[in-house]
Design a protein around this motif. Structure first.
Motif, PDB file in Angstrom:
ATOM      1  N   GLY A 235      -0.001  10.990  -9.094  1.00 31.73           N
ATOM      2  CA  GLY A 235      -0.967  10.035  -8.568  1.00 31.73           C
ATOM      3  C   GLY A 235      -0.684   8.605  -8.989  1.00 31.73           C
ATOM      4  O   GLY A 235      -1.272   7.670  -8.450  1.00 31.73           O
TER       5      GLY A 235
ATOM      6  N   GLU B  26      -4.366  -0.947 -10.776  1.00 31.97           N
ATOM      7  CA  GLU B  26      -5.369   0.124 -10.777  1.00 31.97           C
ATOM      8  C   GLU B  26      -4.992   1.208 -11.790  1.00 31.97           C
ATOM      9  O   GLU B  26      -5.860   1.909 -12.313  1.00 31.97           O
TER      10      GLU B  26
ATOM     11  N   PRO C  30       0.843  -1.204   0.000  1.00 31.08           N
ATOM     12  CA  PRO C  30       0.000   0.000   0.000  1.00 31.08           C
ATOM     13  C   PRO C  30       0.877   1.252   0.000  1.00 31.08           C
ATOM     14  O   PRO C  30       2.014   1.229   0.469  1.00 31.08           O
ATOM     15  N   ARG C  31       0.304   2.311  -0.515  1.00 34.50           N
ATOM     16  CA  ARG C  31       1.049   3.564  -0.651  1.00 34.50           C
ATOM     17  C   ARG C  31       0.904   4.360   0.647  1.00 34.50           C
ATOM     18  O   ARG C  31       0.251   5.396   0.675  1.00 34.50           O
TER      19      ARG C  31
ATOM     20  N   ALA D 183       1.519   8.091   0.895  1.00 33.92           N
ATOM     21  CA  ALA D 183       0.556   9.024   0.315  1.00 33.92           C
ATOM     22  C   ALA D 183      -0.718   9.116   1.148  1.00 33.92           C
ATOM     23  O   ALA D 183      -1.715   9.685   0.710  1.00 33.92           O
ATOM     24  N   ARG D 184      -0.680   8.569   2.359  1.00 35.70           N
ATOM     25  CA  ARG D 184      -1.862   8.596   3.217  1.00 35.70           C
ATOM     26  C   ARG D 184      -2.341  10.026   3.461  1.00 35.70           C
ATOM     27  O   ARG D 184      -3.534  10.280   3.615  1.00 35.70           O
TER      28      ARG D 184
ATOM     29  N   LEU E  89      -2.818  12.265   1.478  1.00 37.34           N
ATOM     30  CA  LEU E  89      -3.808  12.682   0.475  1.00 37.34           C
ATOM     31  C   LEU E  89      -5.205  12.225   0.879  1.00 37.34           C
ATOM     32  O   LEU E  89      -6.197  12.919   0.642  1.00 37.34           O
ATOM     33  N   VAL E  90      -5.294  11.040   1.483  1.00 31.61           N
ATOM     34  CA  VAL E  90      -6.591  10.501   1.918  1.00 31.61           C
ATOM     35  C   VAL E  90      -7.131  11.301   3.099  1.00 31.61           C
ATOM     36  O   VAL E  90      -8.328  11.333   3.350  1.00 31.61           O
TER      37      VAL E  90
ATOM     38  N   LEU F 180      -0.220  -3.681  -6.961  1.00 31.06           N
ATOM     39  CA  LEU F 180      -1.357  -2.906  -6.451  1.00 31.06           C
ATOM     40  C   LEU F 180      -1.471  -1.581  -7.219  1.00 31.06           C
ATOM     41  O   LEU F 180      -2.568  -1.135  -7.553  1.00 31.06           O
ATOM     42  N   LEU F 181      -0.319  -0.975  -7.486  1.00 30.87           N
ATOM     43  CA  LEU F 181      -0.317   0.292  -8.219  1.00 30.87           C
ATOM     44  C   LEU F 181      -0.554   0.059  -9.710  1.00 30.87           C
ATOM     45  O   LEU F 181      -1.318   0.768 -10.353  1.00 30.87           O
TER      46      LEU F 181
END
Lengths: 161, 799
Positions: free
Chosen positions: B515, B687, B24-25, B28-29, B31-32, B683-684
């Motif tokens: 992104g 998507e 998982p990124r 970049a959390r 951004l969430v 995962l990247l």
């Protein structure tokens, strides 16, 4: 409402700001209060990037005039990390890589939170319908759908415990 | 963009097999959590705002401009027109010397005397707030003489066409041919010849975050700082230096968090240049954020094209020849600095790319139009070439009477023919894996069952279609392409890796991330080389003041080029540390390895952790037995020297249902098997593929910039220009074949555009497959309900 001041609750804080008749809530939050997690994408109420919670209901902050929030309770992404539902959604979004540029994500999470508040076990199609008012230009939506589904599951497990 | 190490990732977490791990990124959390920093989130003291007066006509002459009323408005600081700005800023001159016959008019930041598309910037109104600037812009009076315009491609190419720009007497901006001059032999001897005409609607990238810029010319230091939502900060530094006559070293360009880019933010725009020039003029920080309407009318457009194609095949379905003509709509000016020709050239050159095509000829013409300039958008021409090719393959398969999947299989190219340097169209193609991709795809979709179901449902008047699209994609495009064109662009990607005294690593990379997650994947790759947690690697990107020189993000290059640069920097860093450790441990460097961030010697863990090595080299170099301190900062840059680009490939398939009475399309399922070489983070990558496919579906079904006949943009809101929404999108099944490129040690190829390249062709062939029992066909993209119904009705009328 005093004639020249808007008073409201922003993320649990009582705030006031001089009333301007032309500004929308999105700009007010971003430029007056520095809450820049709310993003402006279209200013037409189409894309959902600017979604915030007003008195418990998700609204488009670009379609909400600043003066309309006088007396209201406004919640934005910056504050909602302490909310169980939002934290579960944020964790699931990271775990599933359900965001890329992140511009749509705060608005998407607002919508997802509202969905899960009314439907603790949404089906994939229900999730897709619910987020169809939130545009994401980067992902294929699939990871977002899976993330919301995962978050729902996590919240159900928490509720059972 | 600065990705902060994330405290939530446990420091002791082992990452022993970083490459290939679906991490998982975490970095970049933020951004969430709404903690990103996009351009409009930045404010500088004393900052002013611009609103532009834009041209209302497709083509017009400016007779006079009056700004006195605007200047009276409260908060207004200046109203600057093209003549005034021309004193300090040169117009874009976009005629790459390596493209023979290319012709584009100079484009000033603000139009002077003549404007050539609706939305061209004319006056910059500068005020204390955007609202004040917009109010004042309403009061600027421009006296216009409307001039005759040429808007559609057909209009632009007619003999009686109005000139798009007064400096030319016709509208042909580019004329080129790929392949042979004459392919008639192949067609004369063919068992079947199929022919079709194509049209592709004009699109735009629609980043959810519109373009935006803050420019700050500091007159005391004579330095320019620019924060811009952009893919290529180094390119922009050179552009601003050239246009404003400044030393590149006096300019710093920063790309903070970027809310989507897709090629649209690869260009230099007149309005953004104007904002920079206005800051230079006024000596104040200037912010300019493009609003959604401006975005539609002035962002780079793409894809508008017409084409005809003929394909000759033998009685067994082998392709004998392709003969195509592509007409591409360039808009009013060539997009600076890379021009608008890329889409046209690739649309023609890439036709038939996955296949052994026999004789090949493709002619391409680019036309100036009184519309917004066209430029790069995800895939650049390849989605057009793929759609043409795949539709022709289906037509030929039907003519021969063989299954369309089989038609593809027997014609696939596996690599270049022995001893040749390039294909007939001039492509340099690495080893391909289309056969393996197709085999895996057909298994995943259960092809035979789908076909049987399709036949059964047709009996009941239900029209389902199965569409394929095979693609070869040019990724990691490098100097081999841009150098000969004469474009001043660094196309290598770089990594500057530093070991900090505390044992953490800093990677400053030329690669930028809008992104895609490239920075997370680079961090993951680097962490894997030292067997440390990714949060021990801090990534720095998108800042000419802090990163090594290089490209940025375009043409699917982040991992293919930037990943290899990072890997090489890691290897050199590790070698230097092993030299030191070998001295301490009295062994050969080759006996050493990293495990959990610690050097392992012949006797196991040595206590020489990265932190110890950092402290030793930075603070106690006298304790190093050899007395040689290895470099604590390593810089590597990568570009495959013997290849102009790295080819990836894959096959898409879609299953859909067309309602022949409503004209609607329901997407039932979508599959893709992609070969992007080594996958660093699935995962990247997966998507990323899905996102690209959804954009390709948007191209096929919904998206079009609709201009009226007189060149007025008619659908400039997100309510009217429809992009894909979650409810309409299918489940997308992603799988991989892995053929690492031999061009690098990492083996990664590009993947960012693969989805967008294939999806329009897959949807097109599937709709035409669905409509085949009705003898109806669609040819003009997007395939809106109206166009599908028109096709069905036209077929009925023929009966």
């Amino acid at each position: 409402m005093s004639e020249d001041t808007i008073r409201f609750t922003l993320n649990g804080r009582d705030v006031s700001v001089p009333a301007t008749t032309r500004g929308h809530l999105g700009d007010l939050l971003r430029h007056e209060f520095g809450e820049t997690g709310t993003h402006i994408g279209c200013e037409h109420g189409v894309c959902g990037a600017c979604n915030v919670v007003m008195d418990g209901v998700v609204v488009r902050s670009c379609l909400t005039l600043a003066v309309q929030v006088d007396g209201a309770e406004i919640e934005t992404i910056e504050h909602l990390g302490s909310d169980h539902d939002v934290a579960a959604l944020q964790n699931a979004f990271v775990a599933r890589n359900a965001f890329q540029c992140g511009y749509c994500t705060p608005g998407m999470i607002m919508t997802a939170r509202e969905l899960l508040a009314g439907n603790t076990a949404p089906r994939r199609e229900e999730i897709r319908d619910a987020i169809s008012g939130n545009l994401c230009r980067c992902t294929g939506y699939q990871a977002i759908v899976e993330a919301i589904s995962d978050a729902a599951e996590t919240l159900r497990e928490m509720a059972d415990e | 963009m600065l990705l902060k190490p994330c405290a939530r990732w446990p420091m002791n977490k082992l990452v022993s097999k970083a490459v290939g791990a679906p991490m998982p990124r975490e970095s970049a959390r933020l951004l969430v959590e709404g903690r990103g920093s996009y351009v409009d989130d930045i404010a500088l003291p004393g900052m002013l705002h611009i609103a532009f007066v834009r041209a209302p006509f497709a083509h017009g002459r400016i007779l006079c401009i009056e700004t006195a009323d605007a200047l009276q408005m409260p908060g207004v600081v200046a109203a600057i027109d093209g003549k005034e700005l021309a004193e300090i800023c040169a117009p874009f001159d976009t005629n790459p010397p390596g493209v023979p016959g290319h012709a584009s008019a100079p484009q000033p930041p603000l139009a002077i005397e003549e404007s050539c598309f609706q939305g061209e910037t004319v006056v910059a109104v500068v005020a204390e707030s955007r609202a004040a600037a917009e109010d004042a812009a309403e009061l600027v009076f421009v006296d216009w003489e409307e001039l005759p315009a040429a808007c559609s491609i057909a209009e632009a190419q007619s003999d009686s066409a109005a000139a798009v720009h007064s400096s030319f007497d016709n509208n042909l901006s580019l004329h080129h041919r790929f392949g042979a001059e004459d392919v008639s032999d192949a067609f004369e001897n063919a068992a079947h010849v199929v022919e079709e005409s194509f049209a592709f609607g004009r699109q735009t990238g629609v980043t959810l975050e519109p373009r935006g810029i803050i420019a700050h010319w500091d007159p005391r230091a004579e330095e320019l700082e620019v924060w811009q939502s952009h893919q290529v900060p180094w390119q922009m530094r050179e552009v601003y230096a050239a246009q404003l006559g400044l030393s590149p070293q006096s300019i710093r360009v920063v790309a903070p968090d970027v809310g989507g880019a897709f090629g649209l933010k690869l260009h230099a725009y007149a309005d953004e240049l104007a904002a920079v020039a206005v800051s230079k003029r006024l000596g104040r920080p200037i912010k300019y954020i493009v609003d959604r309407l401006e975005s539609f009318t002035s962002d780079a457009h793409a894809r508008e094209a017409k084409a005809t194609c003929r394909m000759a095949v033998d009685s067994e379905g082998h392709i004998l020849g392709i003969d195509a003509v592509v007409d591409s709509g360039f808009g009013a000016y060539a997009m600076h600095p890379r021009g608008s020709f890329g889409e046209a050239m690739q649309a023609a050159q890439m036709i038939g790319a996955p296949y052994k095509v026999g004789a090949f000829r493709a002619e391409v013409r680019g036309w100036r139009q009184n519309k917004a300039p066209s430029g790069a958008y995800r895939g650049v021409g390849q989605p057009i070439a793929c759609a043409i090719t795949e539709d022709m393959i289906d037509l030929a398969a039907r003519a021969v009477g063989i299954d369309p999947a089989e038609m593809r299989r027997i014609n696939y190219r596996s690599t270049l023919d022995e001893g040749t340097r390039a294909t007939q169209s001039g492509l340099v193609i690495e080893e391909l894996s289309l056969d393996a991709c197709l085999a895996k795809l057909m298994e995943a979709m259960d092809y035979k069952t789908l076909r049987a179901g399709q036949a059964a449902l047709r009996e009941n008047g239900i029209y389902r279609g199965i569409g394929f699209a095979s693609f070869v994609e040019l990724t990691g495009v490098g100097a081999g392409l841009y150098g000969p064109l004469g474009l001043p662009l660094a196309a290598n990607e770089s990594c500057r890796l530093t070991l900090q005294p505390d044992g953490s690593l800093t990677c400053a990379t030329s690669v930028t991330d809008q992104g895609q997650g490239t920075l997370s994947a680079l961090g993951q790759l680097i962490a894997g080389e030292f067997d440390i947690a990714p949060n021990m690697v801090r990534m720095i990107s998108g800042d000419t003041g802090r990163t090594p020189y290089g490209g940025g993000a375009w043409a699917s290059r982040g991992m293919a080029l930037g990943g290899e640069a990072a890997r090489r920097a890691c290897v050199r860093m590790r070698d230097g540390l092993f030299e030191v450790a070998a001295g301490v441990l009295q062994c050969e460097p080759s006996a050493l390895a990293f495990d959990n961030g610690e050097i392992i010697g012949l006797k196991g863990p040595s206590g020489l952790t990265l932190a110890e090595m950092g402290a030793l080299c930075h603070y106690r170099p006298y304790d190093i037995p050899t007395g040689q301190v290895p470099p604590m900062t390593i810089e590597e840059s990568f570009l495959p020297l013997n290849l102009p680009y790295i080819t990836s490939n894959g096959v898409h398939a879609v299953h859909l249902e067309v309602d022949s009475e409503l004209g609607t399309v329901e997407l039932l399922d979508y599959w893709v098997v992609d070969d992007c070489g080594t996958v660093v983070n699935p995962l990247l990558v997966d998507e990323q593929l899905r996102g690209g496919i959804v954009q390709g579906i948007g191209a096929a079904l919904y998206e079009e910039c609709v201009y009226s006949e007189d060149g007025q943009f008619t659908n400039g809101t997100l309510a009217d220009y429809v992009v894909p929404m979650a409810g309409e999108m299918p489940a997308i099944h992603v799988d991989h074949i892995t053929t690492p490129t031999r061009a690098s040690g990492l083996g990664a190829k590009g993947v960012g555009e693969a989805g967008t390249v294939g999806a329009p062709g897959a949807v097109r062939t599937a709709i035409n497959d669905a409509l085949s029992p009705l003898a109806a066909r669609v040819a003009k993209q997007p395939f809106t309900t109206r166009r599908i119904l028109e096709a069905v009705m036209a077929a009925e009328n023929l009966e």
